[in-house]
Design a protein around this motif. Structure first.
Motif, PDB file in Angstrom:
ATOM      1  N   LEU A 182       4.960   6.309 -13.202  1.00 16.95           N
ATOM      2  CA  LEU A 182       5.927   5.698 -12.360  1.00 16.95           C
ATOM      3  C   LEU A 182       5.941   6.231 -11.113  1.00 16.95           C
ATOM      4  CD1 LEU A 182       8.891   5.151 -15.127  1.00 16.95           C
ATOM      5  CD2 LEU A 182       7.099   3.256 -14.276  1.00 16.95           C
ATOM      6  N   VAL A 183       5.410   7.484 -11.167  1.00 24.43           N
ATOM      7  CA  VAL A 183       5.361   8.335  -9.603  1.00 24.43           C
ATOM      8  C   VAL A 183       4.450   7.373  -8.668  1.00 24.43           C
ATOM      9  CG1 VAL A 183       3.390   9.647 -10.449  1.00 24.43           C
ATOM     10  CG2 VAL A 183       5.251  10.448  -8.489  1.00 24.43           C
ATOM     11  N   ASN A 184       3.699   6.399  -9.149  1.00 26.02           N
ATOM     12  CA  ASN A 184       2.650   5.819  -8.351  1.00 26.02           C
ATOM     13  C   ASN A 184       3.464   4.779  -7.698  1.00 26.02           C
ATOM     14  OD1 ASN A 184       0.501   7.253  -8.768  1.00 26.02           O
ATOM     15  ND2 ASN A 184      -0.045   6.146 -10.806  1.00 26.02           N
ATOM     16  N   LEU A 185       4.693   4.267  -8.169  1.00 24.26           N
ATOM     17  CA  LEU A 185       5.250   2.940  -7.531  1.00 24.26           C
ATOM     18  C   LEU A 185       5.815   3.450  -6.206  1.00 24.26           C
ATOM     19  CD1 LEU A 185       4.818   2.191 -10.566  1.00 24.26           C
ATOM     20  CD2 LEU A 185       7.206   1.240 -10.471  1.00 24.26           C
ATOM     21  N   PRO A 186       6.696   4.269  -5.850  1.00 22.06           N
ATOM     22  CA  PRO A 186       7.133   4.494  -4.473  1.00 22.06           C
ATOM     23  C   PRO A 186       5.870   4.722  -3.675  1.00 22.06           C
ATOM     24  CG  PRO A 186       7.659   6.589  -5.764  1.00 22.06           C
ATOM     25  CD  PRO A 186       7.027   5.225  -6.861  1.00 22.06           C
ATOM     26  N   VAL A 187       4.826   5.488  -3.973  1.00 25.59           N
ATOM     27  CA  VAL A 187       3.799   5.801  -3.344  1.00 25.59           C
ATOM     28  C   VAL A 187       3.130   4.465  -2.719  1.00 25.59           C
ATOM     29  CG1 VAL A 187       1.506   7.180  -2.970  1.00 25.59           C
ATOM     30  CG2 VAL A 187       3.624   8.088  -4.349  1.00 25.59           C
ATOM     31  N   GLY A 188       2.672   3.725  -3.822  1.00 28.67           N
ATOM     32  CA  GLY A 188       2.002   2.126  -3.652  1.00 28.67           C
ATOM     33  C   GLY A 188       2.641   1.597  -2.813  1.00 28.67           C
ATOM     34  N   ALA A 189       4.006   1.354  -2.870  1.00 34.06           N
ATOM     35  CA  ALA A 189       4.777   0.304  -2.178  1.00 34.06           C
ATOM     36  C   ALA A 189       4.925   0.758  -0.717  1.00 34.06           C
ATOM     37  CB  ALA A 189       6.270   0.309  -2.580  1.00 34.06           C
ATOM     38  N   VAL A 190       5.059   2.071  -0.576  1.00 35.54           N
ATOM     39  CA  VAL A 190       5.142   2.561   1.253  1.00 35.54           C
ATOM     40  C   VAL A 190       3.582   2.515   1.701  1.00 35.54           C
ATOM     41  CG1 VAL A 190       5.252   4.603   2.319  1.00 35.54           C
ATOM     42  CG2 VAL A 190       7.089   4.243   0.780  1.00 35.54           C
ATOM     43  N   THR A 191       2.583   2.670   0.874  1.00 31.84           N
ATOM     44  CA  THR A 191       1.314   2.650   1.365  1.00 31.84           C
ATOM     45  C   THR A 191       1.032   0.940   1.881  1.00 31.84           C
ATOM     46  OG1 THR A 191       0.766   4.564   0.106  1.00 31.84           O
ATOM     47  CG2 THR A 191      -1.156   3.116   1.301  1.00 31.84           C
ATOM     48  N   LEU A 192       1.424  -0.072   0.863  1.00 28.90           N
ATOM     49  CA  LEU A 192       1.104  -1.218   1.399  1.00 28.90           C
ATOM     50  C   LEU A 192       1.743  -1.735   2.496  1.00 28.90           C
ATOM     51  CD1 LEU A 192       1.576  -2.752  -2.305  1.00 28.90           C
ATOM     52  CD2 LEU A 192      -0.473  -2.980  -0.925  1.00 28.90           C
ATOM     53  N   LEU A 193       2.900  -1.206   2.888  1.00 30.60           N
ATOM     54  CA  LEU A 193       3.866  -1.500   3.993  1.00 30.60           C
ATOM     55  C   LEU A 193       2.981  -1.024   5.105  1.00 30.60           C
ATOM     56  CD1 LEU A 193       7.242  -0.719   3.102  1.00 30.60           C
ATOM     57  CD2 LEU A 193       6.295  -2.797   3.340  1.00 30.60           C
ATOM     58  N   LEU A 194       2.132   0.174   5.109  1.00 24.76           N
ATOM     59  CA  LEU A 194       1.660   1.051   6.387  1.00 24.76           C
ATOM     60  C   LEU A 194       0.189   0.230   6.514  1.00 24.76           C
ATOM     61  CD1 LEU A 194       2.675   4.500   5.764  1.00 24.76           C
ATOM     62  CD2 LEU A 194       3.813   2.917   7.420  1.00 24.76           C
ATOM     63  N   LEU A 195      -0.317  -0.538   5.719  1.00 21.54           N
ATOM     64  CA  LEU A 195      -1.579  -0.934   5.707  1.00 21.54           C
ATOM     65  C   LEU A 195      -2.077  -1.644   6.907  1.00 21.54           C
ATOM     66  CD1 LEU A 195      -3.042  -2.217   2.190  1.00 21.54           C
ATOM     67  CD2 LEU A 195      -3.928  -0.439   3.678  1.00 21.54           C
ATOM     68  N   ARG A 196      -1.305  -2.149   7.783  1.00 23.12           N
ATOM     69  CA  ARG A 196      -1.325  -2.727   8.972  1.00 23.12           C
ATOM     70  C   ARG A 196      -1.957  -1.741  10.056  1.00 23.12           C
ATOM     71  NH1 ARG A 196       4.607  -4.314  10.680  1.00 23.12           N
ATOM     72  NH2 ARG A 196       4.521  -4.844   8.629  1.00 23.12           N
ATOM     73  N   LEU A 197      -1.802  -0.489   9.892  1.00 19.87           N
ATOM     74  CA  LEU A 197      -2.394   0.633  10.668  1.00 19.87           C
ATOM     75  C   LEU A 197      -3.735   0.646  10.535  1.00 19.87           C
ATOM     76  CD1 LEU A 197       0.117   3.449  10.222  1.00 19.87           C
ATOM     77  CD2 LEU A 197      -0.168   1.841  11.989  1.00 19.87           C
ATOM     78  N   VAL A 198      -4.454   0.073   9.320  1.00 31.47           N
ATOM     79  CA  VAL A 198      -5.919   0.168   9.054  1.00 31.47           C
ATOM     80  C   VAL A 198      -6.643  -1.109   9.432  1.00 31.47           C
ATOM     81  CG1 VAL A 198      -7.741   0.061   7.033  1.00 31.47           C
ATOM     82  CG2 VAL A 198      -5.287   1.480   6.866  1.00 31.47           C
ATOM     83  N   PRO A 199      -7.751  -0.648  10.191  1.00 31.65           N
ATOM     84  CA  PRO A 199      -8.475  -1.986  11.006  1.00 31.65           C
ATOM     85  C   PRO A 199      -9.088  -2.705   9.815  1.00 31.65           C
ATOM     86  CG  PRO A 199      -9.490   0.080  11.489  1.00 31.65           C
ATOM     87  CD  PRO A 199      -8.152   0.483  10.837  1.00 31.65           C
ATOM     88  N   GLU A 200      -9.216  -3.927   9.888  1.00 35.32           N
ATOM     89  CA  GLU A 200     -10.152  -4.768   9.001  1.00 35.32           C
ATOM     90  C   GLU A 200     -11.541  -4.664   9.644  1.00 35.32           C
ATOM     91  OE1 GLU A 200     -10.754  -5.793   6.225  1.00 35.32           O
ATOM     92  OE2 GLU A 200      -9.441  -7.486   5.948  1.00 35.32           O
ATOM     93  N   SER A 201     -12.629  -4.797   8.570  1.00 38.42           N
ATOM     94  CA  SER A 201     -13.899  -4.913   9.026  1.00 38.42           C
ATOM     95  C   SER A 201     -14.570  -5.534   7.715  1.00 38.42           C
ATOM     96  CB  SER A 201     -14.536  -3.507   9.193  1.00 38.42           C
ATOM     97  OG  SER A 201     -14.342  -2.480   7.923  1.00 38.42           O
ATOM     98  N   ARG A 202     -15.647  -6.256   7.765  1.00 41.10           N
ATOM     99  CA  ARG A 202     -16.527  -6.707   6.925  1.00 41.10           C
ATOM    100  C   ARG A 202     -18.003  -6.813   7.212  1.00 41.10           C
ATOM    101  NH1 ARG A 202     -12.986 -10.568   8.373  1.00 41.10           N
ATOM    102  NH2 ARG A 202     -12.136 -10.476   6.078  1.00 41.10           N
ATOM    103  N   SER A 203     -18.829  -6.991   6.496  1.00 38.80           N
ATOM    104  CA  SER A 203     -20.313  -7.336   6.931  1.00 38.80           C
ATOM    105  C   SER A 203     -20.545  -8.733   7.506  1.00 38.80           C
ATOM    106  CB  SER A 203     -21.296  -6.923   5.621  1.00 38.80           C
ATOM    107  OG  SER A 203     -22.556  -7.347   5.857  1.00 38.80           O
TER     108      SER A 203
END
Length: 487
Positions: A182-203
């Motif tokens: 269950l320790v993964n739940l708050p970590v996962g939730a916060v990281t999902l909110l911060l994903l906008r900081l990661v640039p999108e890329s594809r081949s």
């Protein structure tokens, strides 16, 4: 080539945002590896509460690893096709949900199913980390980014032992072993909110998912991994060797199918041209030696300290701390070592591992339960420092010749070889350890078994050191390896 959400195709993201993105994606590395190790601490309590059989609880551990390893190549290619940030987000959300299901499990079957779902989700998430680093960071920035990756890897490897022991000892809200998931739940939730900081890329070259390749490579990996994971405990019955032979045949068919599809102008799951890069092929060979030794080193340390010396899970976790601190220190400074030594950083790190493991073998062989613990921890730190010097720079060097369009595929292959090496190393070193231990275990026999395993592990580290030396195997002089990311 790669197209990024806010930049022209083929251009790395500039400015502060790319460094804000790094800790966000490294959460994927941390969570994936943490759950390999934290479950070892949770298993005894979970088995007692859920009344699980030994076979069921064994598959709770192995099911995660097998689902994860068998899906890495496919997960990496999905990132190339549909966007690395998007696939990372799907994997992270699924991993978080699966962690909740593990923590809420009412029986062993539910726990096993949730662990397999965790493994599938991790296979979607983990390759995107290496892919995003490869396409986002160039030149001198790439070793720095990989140094962060190595530090996250080290924290998760050692932190799993320590954090799991602390959570169970604290019994937060009466959750016991369930808190380890269950320790993964708050970590996962916060990281999902911060994903906008990661640039999108594809081949821009990969067009469709090679379903025929998926159908061939996933069974091939499972046919390889299942006997490696289960063989020793089952006594290596005939089916294990039949499975290994079938795996070899499936991999051969997969290779033929990939080459034919590439020649026909299609988009294979693994682009065969990847293996024309000498740094990639030499890197894969070195990864086999390094990660085959790393996983089995962690296993025999845990067996020796907990079963041989009688330490509690928390006590055993604390014994790992000096090694973890040394691993983190060298990983965090890996970019500096690479600038100074180039590829010789790998050689120096591997030789440190040889020295640490060789001296540990001498110290523990005849010590029984009276081992000099401060000396033991100091030598563990030497080995940990060496592993930290090798881990991140090795992956950076292996991926240095890979173009952005194949970053996901290459990351999937590299991550898969890491897992295959770990399973193979655990199987082989397990045979050595338990063969020397025999049927009448005692502190003395545990010390001899640990020492015999360390001799084999030292030989693997020496092989890794040799593999890093010849320039012609890597396609570049050792002194230029630190600038490989700029090519």
């Amino acid at each position: 080539m790669s197209s990024l959400a806010t930049e022209p195709a083929g251009t790395a993201v500039r400015g502060r945002r790319r460094w804000l993105a790094l800790p966000v994606i490294l959460v994927g590395t941390f969570m994936t590896i943490l759950d390999f190790f934290i479950v070892n601490v949770a298993i005894p309590s979970a088995q007692a509460e859920l009344r699980a059989t030994d076979a069921q609880i064994q598959f709770v551990v192995a099911g995660y690893g097998m689902a994860y390893a068998s899906g890495l190549i496919t997960g990496g290619r999905l990132g190339d096709l549909y966007g690395r940030r998007r696939v990372f987000a799907i994997g992270l959300a699924s991993f978080t949900v699966a962690s909740a299901l593990c923590g809420l499990a009412t029986g062993p079957v539910m726990l096993l199913a949730a662990r397999v779902l965790q493994g599938v989700a991790a296979a979607l998430m983990f390759p995107q980390v290496l892919s995003v680093i490869t396409v986002t960071y160039t030149g001198d920035d790439r070793p720095r980014a990989f140094a962060g990756y190595g530090a996250a890897l080290g924290l998760a490897t050692v932190g799993g032992q320590v954090l799991g022991g602390l959570l169970i000892a604290a019994d937060v809200l009466g959750l016991g072993w369930r808190a380890c998931f269950l320790v993964n739940l708050p970590v996962g939730a916060v990281t999902l909110l911060l994903l906008r900081l990661v640039p999108e890329s594809r081949s821009e070259t990969a067009r469709t998912l090679d379903l025929a390749g998926v159908v061939l490579v996933v069974p091939a990996l499972l046919l390889l991994l299942v006997p490696l994971v289960e063989g020793r405990q089952e006594g290596w019955p005939g089916w294990t060797f039949a499975s290994l032979a079938a795996s070899a045949a499936m991999f051969a068919l997969f290779a033929v199918q990939q080459v034919r599809l590439s020649r026909a102008g299609g988009a294979p799951l693994v682009e065969p041209s990847l293996f024309r890069s000498r740094s990639f092929t030499a890197g894969l060979a070195t990864v086999l030696a390094v990660y085959g030794g790393m996983a089995s080193f962690m296993l025999v340390i845990a067996l020796y300290v907990q079963d041989g010396l009688g330490r509690s899970p928390l006590g055993a976790g604390l014994v790992f701390l000096p090694m973890g601190v040394a691993f983190f220190a060298t990983s965090a400074n890996a970019a500096r070592f690479t600038r100074l030594l180039g590829r010789r950083t790998l050689t120096a790190g591997a030789l440190l591992v040889v020295a640490g493991e060789g001296c540990l073998a001498l110290v523990t062989r005849n010590a029984g339960s009276g081992v000099n613990l401060p000396l033991y921890e100091a030598l563990m730190a030497v080995a940990g420092a060496g592993i930290g010097m090798v881990g991140a720079p090795l992956l950076s060097q292996a991926l240095s010749g890979v173009g952005p369009g194949d970053a996901g595929s290459a990351s999937g292959v590299l991550s898969t070889v890491q897992q295959m090496a770990g399973a193979l190393g655990v199987a082989v070193i397990g045979i050595v350890f338990f063969g020397v231990l025999g049927g009448d275990p005692s502190p003395a026999t545990y010390g001899r078994a640990f020492a015999a395993s360390l001799v084999c592990l030292g030989a693997l580290a020496a092989a890794a050191a040799v593999l890093t030396v010849p320039d012609r195997w890597w396609g570049a002089p050792a002194s230029s390896a630190g600038r490989a990311g700029s090519r």
